[in-house]
Scaffold this active site. Structure first.
Site, short mmCIF file in Angstrom:
data_model
loop_
_atom_site.label_atom_id
_atom_site.label_comp_id
_atom_site.label_asym_id
_atom_site.label_seq_id
_atom_site.Cartn_x
_atom_site.Cartn_y
_atom_site.Cartn_z
N ASP A 10 0.74 -1.10 -0.09
CA ASP A 10 -0.15 0.11 0.04
C ASP A 10 0.96 0.88 0.10
O ASP A 10 1.55 1.42 -0.02
CB ASP A 10 -1.14 0.33 1.07
CG ASP A 10 -1.69 -1.07 0.90
OD1 ASP A 10 -1.93 -1.67 0.47
OD2 ASP A 10 -2.74 -0.74 1.61
N ASP A 11 0.28 2.44 -0.18
CA ASP A 11 0.91 3.56 -0.36
C ASP A 11 1.80 3.43 -1.07
O ASP A 11 2.27 5.88 -1.07
CB ASP A 11 0.99 3.92 1.11
CG ASP A 11 -0.60 3.74 1.88
OD1 ASP A 11 -1.45 3.94 1.43
OD2 ASP A 11 0.53 4.28 2.87
N HIS B 268 -6.56 3.23 -4.89
CA HIS B 268 -5.42 3.16 -3.50
C HIS B 268 -5.95 5.07 -2.71
O HIS B 268 -6.08 5.37 -1.67
CB HIS B 268 -4.84 3.14 -2.78
CG HIS B 268 -4.36 2.59 -0.90
ND1 HIS B 268 -5.53 2.26 -0.17
CD2 HIS B 268 -2.95 3.46 -0.67
CE1 HIS B 268 -5.01 1.97 0.90
NE2 HIS B 268 -3.76 2.50 0.87
N HIS C 295 3.90 -2.49 3.06
CA HIS C 295 3.22 -0.99 3.31
C HIS C 295 4.70 -0.62 2.34
O HIS C 295 5.56 -1.14 2.62
CB HIS C 295 3.07 0.13 3.81
CG HIS C 295 1.73 -0.17 4.68
ND1 HIS C 295 1.22 -0.94 5.11
CD2 HIS C 295 0.63 0.85 3.86
CE1 HIS C 295 -0.05 -0.11 4.90
NE2 HIS C 295 -0.32 0.24 4.92
#
Length: 239
Positions: free
Chosen positions: A52-53, A103, A195
């Site tokens: 993620d991110d 996202h 992440h």
């Protein structure tokens, strides 16, 4: 006195669910939020891996290098404004055979956004990350959104996905905890959340080779969430 006991019990349950994440707790979340995917039922020894991110100019390339060495695939849930900032990394992720997911456009809570703002940010991210193969995947920033926002995402053709092995790596826990939590929950159909786009993803990256090696030793293969979902449909006898 009773209030203190109840409060202590609530805190203890929260601690158990948040930091230990027994798979039994996943069943509770699945019943409470039936339109969100936490894991998949598969017969093959497959695990969905996700990050993620990102994209992040320092950490995403390191993750991609590790995945290549271990012959693993993953889904990268990208933040729209970061995808616009680093289009070459988006291209590299796709060229390596990984999947991209939505996202949101900014790394912020969706709670303060109107329906129109939510849809605008969702669409801006889709344009930023480019074409997505089916299924189109959405993971809300921070893992939470209003139910109506998840309905809006589904109306746009998205499948809303969280996971069942999440070591809370944005809080920078020790490496041993990251590996322990993920390895503990490594069963066929698990979806792992890590992440690559946080301020310092060093510990997650250091834990990643051990996680991949442990899965391989158990006969697991790390794949994108989309591939995991397609394998689940075969298990269920659907196309």
């Amino acid at each position: 006195m009773l209030l203190l006991i109840v409060s202590a019990l609530v805190v203890a349950i929260w601690f158990l669910v948040f930091w230990i994440q027994p798979l039994g707790a996943v069943r509770v979340f699945e019943r409470l939020t039936r339109n969100v995917i936490y894991r998949m039922r598969v017969e093959l020894p497959l695990v969905g891996l996700s990050f993620d991110d990102g994209p992040h100019p320092t950490f995403s390339p390191r993750v991609l290098d590790i995945l290549e060495r271990h012959d693993a695939k993953a889904t990268f849930f990208l933040i729209g404004e970061r995808a616009l900032r680093y289009p070459e990394l988006v291209a590299r992720i796709k060229a390596a055979g990984h999947e991209v997911g939505n996202h949101y456009y900014k790394d912020c809570s969706t709670f303060v956004h109107s329906d129109a703002e939510f849809l605008r940010y969702l669409e801006q991210t889709e344009r930023a990350i480019g074409p997505m193969e089916e299924p189109k995947l959405f993971r809300a920033p921070g893992g939470v959104a209003w139910p109506r926002q998840l309905r809006l995402a589904r109306a746009q053709g998205y499948t809303c996905v969280l996971g069942s092995a999440y070591p809370n790596d944005p809080m920078h826990p020790p490496i041993w905890y990251i590996t322990w939590l993920v390895e503990k929950n490594l069963v066929p159909g698990t979806i792992v959340i890590l992440h690559d786009g946080i301020s310092d993803a060093t510990r997650s990256i250091q834990a990643l080779p051990q996680i991949l090696q442990s899965g391989r030793q158990r006969g697991m293969r790390f794949v994108s969430i989309g591939e995991l979902m397609r394998a689940s449909r075969k298990t269920d006898g659907t196309k």
